[in-house]
Design a protein around this motif. Structure first.
Motif, mmCIF file in Angstrom:
data_model
loop_
_atom_site.group_PDB
_atom_site.id
_atom_site.type_symbol
_atom_site.label_atom_id
_atom_site.label_comp_id
_atom_site.label_asym_id
_atom_site.label_seq_id
_atom_site.Cartn_x
_atom_site.Cartn_y
_atom_site.Cartn_z
ATOM 1 N N SER A 240 -40.526 -33.386 24.685
ATOM 2 C CA SER A 240 -41.827 -32.705 24.678
ATOM 3 C C SER A 240 -41.685 -31.199 24.530
ATOM 4 C CB SER A 240 -42.584 -33.024 25.966
ATOM 5 O OG SER A 240 -41.969 -32.383 27.076
ATOM 6 N N ASP B 95 -48.615 -29.591 32.807
ATOM 7 C CA ASP B 95 -47.761 -30.659 32.302
ATOM 8 C C ASP B 95 -46.436 -30.103 31.795
ATOM 9 O OD1 ASP B 95 -49.464 -32.651 32.918
ATOM 10 O OD2 ASP B 95 -50.311 -32.899 30.916
ATOM 11 N N LYS C 207 -47.924 -39.555 34.068
ATOM 12 C CA LYS C 207 -46.788 -38.627 34.078
ATOM 13 C C LYS C 207 -46.569 -38.075 35.485
ATOM 14 C CE LYS C 207 -45.050 -34.612 31.545
ATOM 15 N NZ LYS C 207 -45.370 -33.637 30.478
ATOM 16 N N ALA D 38 -47.122 -37.154 25.689
ATOM 17 C CA ALA D 38 -48.073 -37.064 26.796
ATOM 18 C C ALA D 38 -48.952 -38.294 26.899
ATOM 19 C CB ALA D 38 -48.948 -35.817 26.642
#
Length: 623
Positions: A35, A204, A77, A46
């Motif tokens: 990512s 994130d 996640k 994601a």
């Protein structure tokens, strides 16, 4: 597939379902690193489907539970982040004191893992399978909205249930020691105390970076205090200082458990569908209450501002030394006149300076009446304790912390050799059954035949937990049943002792004494091995052994019979998680002793009752 697609373009062209399947070959760390390559790949990985797959691969929960837990976090996640961080904690943890049993089983709760102490007990008329197993909560680690972890120690003081919030240090993957410690911290701006979360709320991208980098990869500069000052670890302090710091912190951070949070800490079995749904509703609300308590109440104290903790750390040390001498002399807080006070102060100061002088010389005296570390349990580096002010100067606040560490431990027949002055639990290695070691794992046992059923002369039978492991050499292969829990009123054999040892390469020719079992079904013996069972020997610590035989019976039962006395120990495999979900919760000990009971005892210190019939009403019934 178009031939011109390659590299990241190929991955971006895949449907989500296909990429989720491919992601099974990747670890959470691999996906997080992916990512960070580019924005397009960051969006791809994601996907909720990808992270649900990763949660499933962690292997802690069944798929249905993952869906239920997702309701308590911001994304799969975040859920994966929590599962990965707490997975090494799951399993059986023990301490050698008291001898009757100190077994803590860490299992999933609801968006949490829960440490449950198995209470030494006798079985009721329903036996192991259906009889309620008594247990008490030791600690909880709850997952927050972003997957970060919040620590709560459980304890009971003066008839009131409390929780003691704290932090969790990054968990080492192969941790084998679980330590209760105090950690210094800093204040936030505006003189607001730091909340001792392991991680603050993160984006994130920040979560990805944390998942993809282990704590051991932190640069050295982040582990330094600055200007050449190295942070003093809690373990470097003397036992008395460690004990007093934990006592002070637990006294200040404790919070009364409200009625809205006083109930079950994990749901019942899914087979009980109606009660399972009720439990899930309650647990969701309970978790919200505990998180709110954590954020509003705080998990740290400012030791400089606290009226019980003077700003000069050496004064704290002197005060605690004086208090310990007062208690050991029988004076406690009430003294008979000024002469006694001056005398005790003189002894306190003299003892303090003598102890300081010994520390300069590198010796390890018994401070505040505490036990000195034995040569067998301490290294030369541990004999030189750090000063309390050296530990406290690295922060303005102090708070509880749970430290899951990996240390080099020696063991004897699967039982670790433990340090006698650490507030610690030690993880037992669980042997996974395989073709040549099919009986490895956790077993529950009782004396008598038929197995687990009381008789008229003995309405209750002591429950034993045994960990079966194997020891191989060029000469023989041994099956070893190590006792880790005993349900008698007064301990008969020390923790970690082998209840029996069988040579699986030597068949036994002794016949099994009974023809039928409890259901009047004919007994079929599959295998029989020669061995030796524990017996009275040279004393409690050094038991002897006498010959016997281990029988493997149909339906997966084991029975060891002592040849001379004809006593029989019958065993069956245990699913401890299911037993606890059907069990009965009982009150906990005061917080520090609840974590690890360091005082030697040969009787049941964990409960004043021995079977379910005398059990207090469970939190589920109150709820």
């Amino acid at each position: 597939m178009l031939p011109e697609l390659c590299g990241s373009s190929l991955l971006l062209a895949l449907p989500d379902d296909v990429f989720a399947i491919i992601s099974r070959s990747l670890s959470p760390k691999d996906i997080c690193n992916l990512s960070l390559c580019c924005r397009s790949l960051c969006t791809l990985v994601a996907s909720e489907k990808v992270w649900l797959t990763q949660c499933d691969m962690v292997g802690i929960l069944p798929h249905k539970d993952l869906i239920d837990w997702r309701k308590g976090v911001s994304s799969y996640k975040a859920l994966c982040r929590f599962l990965v961080s707490v997975k090494p904690l799951l399993g059986i943890w023990v301490h050698q004191n008291p001898e009757l049993g100190n077994v803590v089983y860490v299992m999933p709760g609801f968006m949490s893992v829960v440490g449950c102490r198995i209470i030494p007990q006798e079985l009721g008329p329903l036996g192991i399978e259906d009889g309620p197993i008594l247990w008490s909560p030791v600690f909880e680690i709850i997952g927050d909205l972003d997957g970060s972890v919040l620590f709560f120690l459980h304890g009971r003081e003066n008839g009131t249930d409390y929780v003691y919030p704290g932090s969790v240090k990054p968990v080492e993957q192969n941790c084998n020691v679980l330590l209760l410690e105090v950690e210094p911290g800093q204040q936030k701006k505006g003189n607001v105390l730091l909340q001792s979360k392991s991680f603050a709320y993160n984006t994130d991208e920040q979560i990805s970076r944390k998942l993809s980098r282990s704590s051991s990869e932190l640069p050295r500069s982040q582990r330094m205090l600055g200007q050449g000052d190295v942070k003093v670890p809690f373990s470097r302090l003397g036992f008395s200082d460690r004990r007093k710091l934990i006592e002070v912190v637990t006294t200040h951070v404790r919070q009364n458990v409200p009625d809205s949070a006083n109930g079950p800490v994990f749901p019942r079995l899914r087979s009980d569908e109606e009660n399972f749904e009720k439990d899930m509703v309650f647990l969701f609300e309970r978790r919200s209450v505990l998180i709110q308590m954590y954020e509003l109440g705080g998990s740290c104290i400012d030791w400089k501002e606290s009226p019980e903790l003077p700003s000069d750390p050496t004064q704290l040390q002197l005060r605690e030394i004086r208090r310990s001498i007062d208690c050991s002399s029988g004076f406690h807080s009430s003294l008979n006149g000024d002469g006694h006070t001056k005398s005790i102060m003189k002894k306190s100061l003299g003892g303090y300076f003598r102890a300081s002088f010994r520390q300069i010389l590198g010796k390890s005296p018994s401070i505040n009446g505490s036990r000195t570390l034995s040569k067998n349990n301490s290294s030369s580096s541990e004999n030189k304790h750090a000063q309390l002010h050296e530990f406290l100067r690295s922060g303005d606040t102090i708070g509880l912390t749970l430290h899951a560490s990996t240390v080099r431990l020696s063991s004897y027949r699967a039982w670790p050799n433990m340090h006698d002055s650490r507030f610690a639990l030690y993880k037992l290695p669980m042997w996974v059954p395989r073709a040549d070691q099919e009986y490895a794992g956790l077993w529950g046992g009782t004396f008598g035949w038929p197995p687990g059923k009381p008789t008229e002369d003995k309405p209750g039978k002591a429950l034993f937990f045994l960990l079966i492991s194997y020891e191989e050499s060029d000469v023989q292969r041994l099956l070893i049943a190590t006792k880790i829990l005993e349900g008698t009123h007064y301990v008969l054999h020390p923790n970690g002792s082998a209840m029996f040892i069988a040579n699986i390469d030597e068949p036994s020719h002794d016949p099994f004494p009974w023809d039928i079992d409890a259901d009047s079904t004919p007994v079929s013996v599959k295998h029989a091995f020669a061995g030796e069972g524990i017996a009275n020997g040279y004393g409690f610590r050094y038991p002897g052994s006498k010959p016997g035989s281990l029988f493997v019976i149909q339906n997966g039962l084991l029975a060891f019979i002592w040849k001379e006395s004809r006593a029989v120990l019958t065993m069956q495999r245990l699913n401890l998680q299911e037993l606890l979900k059907k069990g009965e919760q009982v009150p906990a000990l005061p917080p520090i002793a609840n974590f690890s009971y360091l005082t030697k005892s040969y009787s049941n210190v964990f409960a004043g009752f021995s079977n379910a019939s005398t059990c207090l009403s469970s939190p589920r019934e109150r709820h």
